[in-house]
Design a protein around this motif. Structure first.
Motif, PDB file in Angstrom:
ATOM      1  N   LYS A  87      78.108 -24.534  30.483  1.00  0.00           N
ATOM      2  CA  LYS A  87      77.527 -23.365  31.139  1.00  0.00           C
ATOM      3  C   LYS A  87      78.253 -22.103  30.700  1.00  0.00           C
ATOM      4  CE  LYS A  87      76.523 -26.137  35.270  1.00  0.00           C
ATOM      5  NZ  LYS A  87      76.864 -26.353  36.682  1.00  0.00           N
ATOM      6  N   ASN A  88      77.505 -21.016  30.693  1.00  0.00           N
ATOM      7  CA  ASN A  88      78.067 -19.712  30.371  1.00  0.00           C
ATOM      8  C   ASN A  88      78.401 -19.010  31.684  1.00  0.00           C
ATOM      9  OD1 ASN A  88      78.812 -17.286  29.282  1.00  0.00           O
ATOM     10  ND2 ASN A  88      77.037 -17.097  27.938  1.00  0.00           N
ATOM     11  N   ILE A  89      79.700 -18.914  31.997  1.00  0.00           N
ATOM     12  CA  ILE A  89      80.127 -18.340  33.273  1.00  0.00           C
ATOM     13  C   ILE A  89      80.188 -16.815  33.212  1.00  0.00           C
ATOM     14  CG2 ILE A  89      82.005 -18.262  34.975  1.00  0.00           C
ATOM     15  CD1 ILE A  89      80.434 -20.873  34.901  1.00  0.00           C
ATOM     16  N   GLU A  90      80.685 -16.296  32.112  1.00  0.00           N
ATOM     17  CA  GLU A  90      80.835 -14.839  31.984  1.00  0.00           C
ATOM     18  C   GLU A  90      80.606 -14.448  30.526  1.00  0.00           C
ATOM     19  OE1 GLU A  90      84.417 -11.534  32.228  1.00  0.00           O
ATOM     20  OE2 GLU A  90      84.537 -13.314  33.512  1.00  0.00           O
ATOM     21  N   LEU A 111      87.567 -24.462  31.640  1.00  0.00           N
ATOM     22  CA  LEU A 111      87.109 -23.095  31.390  1.00  0.00           C
ATOM     23  C   LEU A 111      87.855 -22.558  30.172  1.00  0.00           C
ATOM     24  CD1 LEU A 111      85.227 -20.912  32.594  1.00  0.00           C
ATOM     25  CD2 LEU A 111      87.225 -20.024  33.820  1.00  0.00           C
ATOM     26  N   SER A 134      86.650 -29.977  35.107  1.00  0.00           N
ATOM     27  CA  SER A 134      86.085 -28.679  34.739  1.00  0.00           C
ATOM     28  C   SER A 134      87.058 -27.947  33.828  1.00  0.00           C
ATOM     29  CB  SER A 134      85.830 -27.835  35.993  1.00  0.00           C
ATOM     30  OG  SER A 134      84.943 -28.509  36.868  1.00  0.00           O
ATOM     31  N   GLN A 142      83.004 -16.765  28.603  1.00  0.00           N
ATOM     32  CA  GLN A 142      83.788 -17.801  29.274  1.00  0.00           C
ATOM     33  C   GLN A 142      82.858 -18.990  29.467  1.00  0.00           C
ATOM     34  OE1 GLN A 142      86.964 -17.898  30.630  1.00  0.00           O
ATOM     35  NE2 GLN A 142      87.681 -15.807  30.316  1.00  0.00           N
ATOM     36  N   LEU A 144      82.111 -22.905  30.584  1.00  0.00           N
ATOM     37  CA  LEU A 144      82.567 -23.961  31.483  1.00  0.00           C
ATOM     38  C   LEU A 144      82.018 -25.298  31.000  1.00  0.00           C
ATOM     39  CD1 LEU A 144      83.964 -24.830  34.166  1.00  0.00           C
ATOM     40  CD2 LEU A 144      81.736 -24.476  35.282  1.00  0.00           C
TER      41      LEU A 144
END
Length: 362
Positions: A277-280, A356, A354, A287, A289
């Motif tokens: 996933k693209n968090i930021e 990051l 998880s 960032q 995940l």
């Protein structure tokens, strides 16, 4: 009012003693020590021999600090003030600072203990670091020494496979090859860990296609999960993720494959899942995940960081092999890549790791 306060708080803290030039006690108010029946000041305490040379002097004043005196079961720490300027005879004034000096001693002792504890911890840290460096250098040397004969053994096995063998011989050769492969993997882990902890591994970063990295991982993990009767799924929202990331592809794959291998190893039924996933996301950075989830046996732990220690096993499953190095390597690599790793686990329910990681993107 002042006289009452002085009498209550000061008079019992001071004692005045009048002596002559020979050291005979002429008078004492006995506020601190009872000197009744004591002839000479030297009989009171040997310390007063140190003022003997002052008795014959004129207009002399001198103070002596923190003198510990015990007399008739009374113990006090006093300051002694000598003067012969106020009367015909020398005067000694004792100031009772027992409480002050006792408190000061406690504070000084605590400070000394704190300093000693600090230096002790510093020495322990240096010793542990030295032991760690020795261990890593030893493992690296042993690993290199083992790789040469192991490589020869694998070459011999490959040559043997090309000869005419009976079915039973082929099975024996296959078993030998699998065993050598496991040993090679263990040696590679030992070398990686020793280099990581000695700071001798650097990242080889290039622009890489993120989708290709995930597909490569999927091609390796899918057969393993199928062999164990598990469902392996990948959640990869391509339109939400960058096409290219600046990373060390080999190390990123090593992290994710290591975690997925662990999930497969500790999962008897159910599934193993990898999600990205693209968090930021900003203009040139992101960032990401990465989550590895399974429905395995989970872990019972008291300290969440224990699993990242090398050679640590947090299970008692005799049928599950492993060196206890994998998560230590993963944790060190993630730190090297300036990322973070966390996990949640529930016994007999499963575990989710998880990760990051920051990337340059384009």
């Amino acid at each position: 009012m002042f006289e009452k306060i002085r009498e209550k708080y000061l008079l019992n803290k001071t004692q005045i003693i009048e002596i002559d030039t020979l050291g005979n006690i002429l008078n004492s108010d006995n506020r601190i020590f009872n000197l009744s029946g004591v002839g000479q000041i030297y009989d009171f305490h040997p310390f007063f021999y140190s003022i003997e040379s002052l008795l014959s002097l004129k207009n002399c004043e001198q103070i002596f600090y923190c003198i510990h005196i015990e007399h008739l079961n009374v113990q006090k720490s006093v300051d002694v003030f000598f003067t012969n300027t106020e009367s015909e005879n020398p005067i000694l004034i004792l100031y009772d600072f027992t409480e002050h000096y006792t408190n000061f001693q406690h504070i000084a002792q605590e400070k000394n203990e704190t300093v000693l504890n600090f230096h002790l911890e510093e020495l322990k840290t240096k010793l542990l670091q030295a032991e760690k460096e020795f261990k890593n250098k030893f493992m690296a040397n042993v690993g290199h020494d083992l790789k040469t004969p192991l490589g020869a053994s694998l070459w011999f096995i490959n040559m043997l496979e090309k000869t005419e063998l009976t079915n039973s011989q082929r099975e024996a050769v296959l078993l030998l090859k699998e065993t050598n492969t496991l040993i090679k993997g263990l040696i590679d882990d030992i070398l990686d860990l020793s280099k990581l902890e000695l700071g001798k591994i650097s990242l080889d970063e290039n622009w890489e296609n993120l989708s290709d990295i995930i597909k490569h991982i999927q091609s390796i993990i899918t057969p393993k999960s199928n062999q164990n009767g598990l469902q392996f799924t990948v959640e990869f929202e391509q339109n939400q993720l960058p096409q290219f990331i600046y990373t060390d592809k080999v190390r990123l794959q090593q992290i994710l494959i290591n975690l997925l291998d662990n999930s497969i190893k500790f999962t008897r039924k159910g599934y193993v899942k990898l999600s990205v996933k693209n968090i930021e996301k900003q203009k040139d950075t992101a960032q990401l995940l990465f989550e590895v989830e399974d429905t395995g046996i989970g872990m019972k732990i008291t300290n969440k960081n224990d699993i990242y220690n090398s050679f640590t096993k947090l299970h008692n499953q005799k049928n599950i092999e492993g060196s206890g190095l994998g998560l230590s390597i993963v944790s060190n690599l993630i730190t090297l890549m300036q990322g973070d790793i966390h996990y949640v686990t529930q016994l007999n329910q499963g575990t989710t790791f998880s990760i990051l990681l920051p990337f340059k993107t384009k």
